[in-house]
Design a protein around this motif. Structure first.
Motif, PDB file in Angstrom:
ATOM      1  N   LEU A 128      50.575  65.777  40.109  1.00  0.00           N
ATOM      2  CA  LEU A 128      50.656  64.392  40.283  1.00  0.00           C
ATOM      3  C   LEU A 128      49.319  63.732  40.210  1.00  0.00           C
ATOM      4  O   LEU A 128      48.335  64.576  40.307  1.00  0.00           O
ATOM      5  CB  LEU A 128      51.450  64.929  41.346  1.00  0.00           C
ATOM      6  CG  LEU A 128      52.224  65.306  42.282  1.00  0.00           C
ATOM      7  CD1 LEU A 128      52.737  65.008  43.434  1.00  0.00           C
ATOM      8  CD2 LEU A 128      53.668  65.140  41.125  1.00  0.00           C
ATOM      9  N   ALA A 129      49.704  62.767  39.272  1.00  0.00           N
ATOM     10  CA  ALA A 129      48.505  61.909  39.205  1.00  0.00           C
ATOM     11  C   ALA A 129      47.843  61.385  41.020  1.00  0.00           C
ATOM     12  O   ALA A 129      48.619  61.260  42.108  1.00  0.00           O
ATOM     13  CB  ALA A 129      48.877  60.670  39.055  1.00  0.00           C
ATOM     14  N   LEU A 130      46.689  61.215  40.800  1.00  0.00           N
ATOM     15  CA  LEU A 130      45.407  61.240  41.861  1.00  0.00           C
ATOM     16  C   LEU A 130      45.740  59.551  42.142  1.00  0.00           C
ATOM     17  O   LEU A 130      44.916  58.856  41.727  1.00  0.00           O
ATOM     18  CB  LEU A 130      44.260  61.786  41.475  1.00  0.00           C
ATOM     19  CG  LEU A 130      44.217  62.897  41.002  1.00  0.00           C
ATOM     20  CD1 LEU A 130      42.749  63.458  41.165  1.00  0.00           C
ATOM     21  CD2 LEU A 130      44.474  63.893  42.360  1.00  0.00           C
ATOM     22  N   ILE A 131      46.393  59.431  42.465  1.00  0.00           N
ATOM     23  CA  ILE A 131      47.478  57.438  43.073  1.00  0.00           C
ATOM     24  C   ILE A 131      46.158  56.728  44.080  1.00  0.00           C
ATOM     25  O   ILE A 131      46.174  55.676  44.502  1.00  0.00           O
ATOM     26  CB  ILE A 131      48.449  57.436  43.770  1.00  0.00           C
ATOM     27  CG1 ILE A 131      49.162  57.876  45.352  1.00  0.00           C
ATOM     28  CG2 ILE A 131      49.823  58.071  42.402  1.00  0.00           C
ATOM     29  CD1 ILE A 131      50.389  57.633  45.412  1.00  0.00           C
ATOM     30  N   ASP A 132      45.856  57.732  45.082  1.00  0.00           N
ATOM     31  CA  ASP A 132      44.112  57.929  45.500  1.00  0.00           C
ATOM     32  C   ASP A 132      43.232  57.021  45.129  1.00  0.00           C
ATOM     33  O   ASP A 132      41.959  56.775  45.846  1.00  0.00           O
ATOM     34  CB  ASP A 132      43.989  58.189  46.883  1.00  0.00           C
ATOM     35  CG  ASP A 132      45.064  58.854  48.008  1.00  0.00           C
ATOM     36  OD1 ASP A 132      45.844  58.065  48.526  1.00  0.00           O
ATOM     37  OD2 ASP A 132      45.920  60.355  47.968  1.00  0.00           O
ATOM     38  N   LEU A 133      42.913  57.315  44.214  1.00  0.00           N
ATOM     39  CA  LEU A 133      41.425  56.976  43.446  1.00  0.00           C
ATOM     40  C   LEU A 133      41.580  55.113  42.480  1.00  0.00           C
ATOM     41  O   LEU A 133      43.173  56.003  41.515  1.00  0.00           O
ATOM     42  CB  LEU A 133      40.857  58.139  43.023  1.00  0.00           C
ATOM     43  CG  LEU A 133      40.732  59.004  42.930  1.00  0.00           C
ATOM     44  CD1 LEU A 133      40.337  60.237  42.834  1.00  0.00           C
ATOM     45  CD2 LEU A 133      39.656  58.983  44.281  1.00  0.00           C
ATOM     46  N   ASP A 134      40.446  55.043  41.773  1.00  0.00           N
ATOM     47  CA  ASP A 134      41.111  53.915  41.296  1.00  0.00           C
ATOM     48  C   ASP A 134      40.618  54.552  39.876  1.00  0.00           C
ATOM     49  O   ASP A 134      39.500  54.171  39.733  1.00  0.00           O
ATOM     50  CB  ASP A 134      40.353  52.365  41.510  1.00  0.00           C
ATOM     51  CG  ASP A 134      40.668  51.431  40.947  1.00  0.00           C
ATOM     52  OD1 ASP A 134      40.890  51.681  39.654  1.00  0.00           O
ATOM     53  OD2 ASP A 134      40.062  50.158  41.146  1.00  0.00           O
ATOM     54  N   PRO A 135      41.224  54.252  38.575  1.00  0.00           N
ATOM     55  CA  PRO A 135      40.509  54.666  37.864  1.00  0.00           C
ATOM     56  C   PRO A 135      39.208  53.488  36.938  1.00  0.00           C
ATOM     57  O   PRO A 135      38.371  54.057  36.083  1.00  0.00           O
ATOM     58  CB  PRO A 135      41.594  54.390  36.680  1.00  0.00           C
ATOM     59  CG  PRO A 135      42.198  54.453  37.801  1.00  0.00           C
ATOM     60  CD  PRO A 135      42.339  54.089  39.060  1.00  0.00           C
TER      61      PRO A 135
END
Length: 846
Positions: free
Chosen positions: A362-369
């Motif tokens: 799953l994508a790490l949505i808690d982090l900002d690219p």
């Protein structure tokens, strides 16, 4: 008397000739030089620093020999001494001695915290938990991903990113669905970067590849390293080809701390936090009770452990700790505040100088690219046709015409796990040939809806499953019911009870009185001498799965056959594990055959975990509780909610719910693992406990869930179970517990900023406490309401409530008539905020 020169014959007897002296000197110098240089070369693999000192010592010896040769006018000896000394000097200058006292300009650059990168701390031995073996020179592809990881590591060391407008990537996420080779990619990069240059096993120290392997699989393919031997791997492994060199043949600066953790279903974050903090503290005996239970405390301890180190952390299989839907932001949100804080602090550069590599489905949505995070989606980078062909060849497909390869890729796609499974199918049923593979396929299958690649994998698994021998199908189905690698002795109890090993049990030591026994069961006694007596004992028939038993030989043959088909993999500790997607297939097939099969299987595994896998009634430590947590999971799926609650969770995990109980939370601080166990007893977390539980137990479970959610910092989620538990207590007219829960709910709502709701809940708490006639709670809930009114700006309503509470305090505890502790602080805060003056014990004026 006049002097005279000695006789010539006398002189010849007392002084050696020049030739003899020169030969003797050269024997000493040559031998000394060769000995010292040889010692330096021999000691290098053990200690480069000591080796460096020996080579330094050989230089003056060589220089002295050169000077002697010049004085003796010996050209040959002088040339030899000069060349040998020059060779040593070149070796000292160009060699990579990795000496802490001699750092390069890059090494001495300050970190984000202003400290030099080189640490005086000794390096820690690498720690590997559930990691696959490195594929080394047989790994195929992923050169672009390796380059990105190389750049990320170089960036955290230098503090510079390829894009000057962006911070360096401090967290790298390798994202893809199951079977794409995420773990193997990460492990292979470690080998290329830090091991392959010198052929050393630098990263093997302290590793535990086979032990505690990640449950659910390593998402990958198995690599054949020796004839007849298959090792569990993730990713693609191919035979090395002449002239091809895929690994960088250069040394890279070693991280002073390297930690790999493979997450597994049902394990929770507590094990991870304990292992990581214990590793950084170099304290393998650290207990869970020895680390802070809260996120802030754990992050502070983590920051301290990483300080001054160049570290590399790999969090493998993190999807286990991510939600499918979290806070309305889509799939991928982290459930653990500690993990979320760790990754956010790392991405922002506030943990130190290092890199964190995450593999997840799953994508790490808690982090900002844009803030120090780099995502690599392997699903957008599929295997090439050539790589797929090489993979099939490695897995044993010897005949693969281009036409058949095209048809295979069109049917099953370039997914590594599907290709591996198809190769096993062809090796067994078509002699390793892809020619005519379509004629081997079974009837049309009802493939479930889902992702396209999952549906293709399901087809391949179905083709293999239809041609399994009966004993292989039984073994595969049994293993699929586990969440962790299944050991052969466990399978013997389930499938071959006549050959199952005898479980060693302690002799019980009964207490003297029945009252003492009851106190032990209620968690009111620290001693537990009757523990062996209380462990359930089941007959072989009660442990065996339904169906005809098989023999031990049949079981071992079936395990070998399934491993050969790439449907199983052998773990280093003797366990047998399945990939998550393979496990799901066999579970679904068995459920479709008979809806009762799942219940029967979970019932047997519940009995197995409570009596065989964990024969100790109340084991010590989190590791000892692990089988009991698994028992709760299986018991709930067998419909044994009340039994799992009473006999396992409350009696053995908590050690009772009385004053001496709650072992897992009060003694160990295992809130995360405990919450997972409580969740099994809900049909709808966190609002609906399982049916069949008594009303009192349902209300109790709601309160336990709320308490653990609040302890883990998941405050928003704690509101629902706390509110539901309150309403159940009101329905049961349990006014004492209703007052407590309304009070706790008010405090939680106030923390969340829901001031109006906090006032309303506190007013209900005052009402319920009045009905309970509990003097302490009648006082306590008034201060809760007063504080909520104060935060709502209603000071005039708050003041009388504090006064009433203090009057009740003086009446109930005359020796301490003033409010104290939290209530006293809240009262003082109101007085200071409103500039009230305490004139005497009863009068307060503005």
């Amino acid at each position: 008397m006049t002097g005279h020169s000695p006789h010539e014959s006398q002189s010849s007897e007392t002084a050696p000739s020049a030739d003899a002296s020169s030969a003797f000197s050269w024997a000493i110098f040559g031998g000394s030089f060769a000995t010292v240089a040889a010692l330096g070369a021999a000691i290098y693999p053990i200690s480069p620093f000591v080796s460096f000192l020996f080579f330094i010592l050989s230089v003056p010896i060589g220089a002295f020999g050169l000077r002697q040769a010049i004085e003796d006018r010996d050209k040959f000896a002088g040339t030899l001494a000069a060349l040998a000394t020059l060779a040593i000097i070149v070796l000292l200058v160009l060699g990579d001695w990795n000496l802490p006292a001699f750092s390069t300009a890059e090494d001495s650059k300050p970190t984000a915290t202003g400290r030099p990168s080189e640490s005086a701390l000794p390096p820690l031995s690498p720690h590997f938990h559930g990691a696959p073996q490195a594929l080394k020179d047989r790994f195929v592809g992923r050169e672009g991903e390796f380059a990105e990881l190389d750049a990320a590591w170089a960036g955290v060391l230098s503090g510079e990113a390829p894009d000057p407008n962006q911070p360096p990537a401090r967290v790298v996420g390798v994202i893809a669905w199951g079977g794409f080779g995420k773990s193997a990619l990460a492990r292979q990069w470690l080998w290329r970067r830090f091991e392959s240059s010198s052929g050393s096993a630098a990263l093997q120290g302290g590793s535990s590849f086979g032990s505690a392997a990640r449950q659910g699989g390593t998402n990958g393919i198995e690599a054949k390293s020796h004839p007849g031997e298959w090792r569990s791997q993730e990713g693609i492994e191919t035979k090395s080809r002449p002239g091809e060199r895929r690994s960088e043949k250069r040394r890279s600066r070693q991280p002073s701390a390297l930690f790999w953790w493979g997450f597994q279903e049902g394990q929770g974050v507590d094990d991870f936090a304990l292992a990581l903090l214990g590793y950084l503290a170099d304290d393998p005996g650290l207990k869970l009770a020895g680390i802070p239970p809260d996120t802030a405390g754990r992050l502070a301890l983590l920051r301290k452990g990483l300080e001054g180190r160049e570290y590399l952390l790999v969090l493998d299989g993190l999807e286990v700790e991510q939600d499918a839907l979290t806070r309305g932001e889509g799939p991928g949100g982290l459930k653990s505040a500690f993990l979320r804080g760790l990754l956010r602090e790392q991405a922002a550069g506030r943990l130190g100088r290092g890199l964190v590599v995450v593999t997840s489905r799953l994508a790490l949505i808690d982090l900002d690219p844009r803030g120090g995070y780099l995502a690599m989606d392997l699903e957008d980078r599929p295997l090439s046709r050539e790589e797929a062909s090489l993979l099939l060849g490695l897995e044993g497909v010897k005949e693969l015409p281009e036409r058949e390869l095209t048809a295979l890729l069109e049917t099953i796609g370039p997914h590594p796990l599907a290709l591996k499974t198809m190769a096993g199918f062809l090796v067994r049923h078509n002699r390793g040939s892809a020619v005519g593979w379509r004629r081997l396929l079974g009837d049309a299958l009802d493939v479930p809806a889902g992702r396209e690649q999952e549906r293709k994998l399901w087809q391949v698994l179905a083709w293999s499953g239809q041609l399994l021998r009966p004993d292989e199908a039984r073994v595969a189905t049994a293993i699929a019911r586990f969440r962790e690698p299944a050991r052969e002795e466990w399978l013997l109890h389930l499938l071959a009870p006549a050959e199952a090993p005898v479980v060693a049990r302690e002799e019980p030591d009964l207490p003297g009185t029945q009252e003492e026994l009851l106190r032990i069961l209620a968690g009111e006694s620290e001693s537990a001498p009757v523990s062996p007596l209380l462990v359930p004992v089941y007959s072989p028939e009660k442990l065996a799965l339904p169906g005809d038993p098989i023999t031990g030989r049949q079981l071992r043959d079936a395990l070998d056959g399934l491993a050969g088909l790439r449907l199983l993999r052998r773990e280093g500790d003797g366990g047998y594990a399945m990939h998550d997607l393979v496990r799901e297939y066999f579970r679904n097939i068995d459920n479709a055959a008979d809806a009762d099969n799942a219940v029967a299987a979970h019932l047997r595994l519940y009995r197995l975990y409570t009596s065989v896998i964990q024969p100790v009634w109340r084991p010590e430590g989190l590791e000892g509780l692990r089988p009991l947590y698994e028992a709760v999971w299986h018991g709930a799926r067998a419909g044994l909610y009340q039994g799992a609650l009473d006999n396992v969770y409350r009696a053995r995990i908590l050690r009772g719910a009385g004053p001496g109980g709650f072992y897992s939370t009060r003694k160990l601080g295992a809130f995360d693992a405990d919450l997972a166990a409580v969740k099994n007893l809900f049909t709808e977390p966190w609002g609906r406990p399982a049916p069949g539980l008594t009303p009192a137990d349902r209300a109790w479970l709601l309160n336990q869930a709320a308490f653990r959610l609040r302890a883990l910092g998941r405050l928003g989620e704690a509101v629902a179970p706390m509110g539901a538990g309150l309403e159940m207590a009101v329905e049961q007219e349990d006014w004492n517990n209703a007052a407590r829960r309304a009070n706790n709910l008010s405090e939680l709502e106030l923390t969340l900023g829901r001031v109006a709701a906090a006032v309303e809940s506190a007013e209900r708490a005052v009402e319920f406490a009045g009905r309970s006639q509990d003097a302490f709670w009648r006082m306590g809930v008034r201060t809760t309401l007063a504080d909520a009114l104060h935060q709502a700006g209603q000071r005039k309503r708050a003041l009388p409530l504090f006064q009433e509470a203090e009057a009740l305090q003086a009446k109930d505890q005359p020796q301490t008539p003033r409010l104290y502790s939290l209530q006293g602080f809240q009262y003082a805060e109101l007085l200071l905020a409103g500039c009230y003056v305490l004139r005497n014990s009863r009068d307060i004026v503005p």
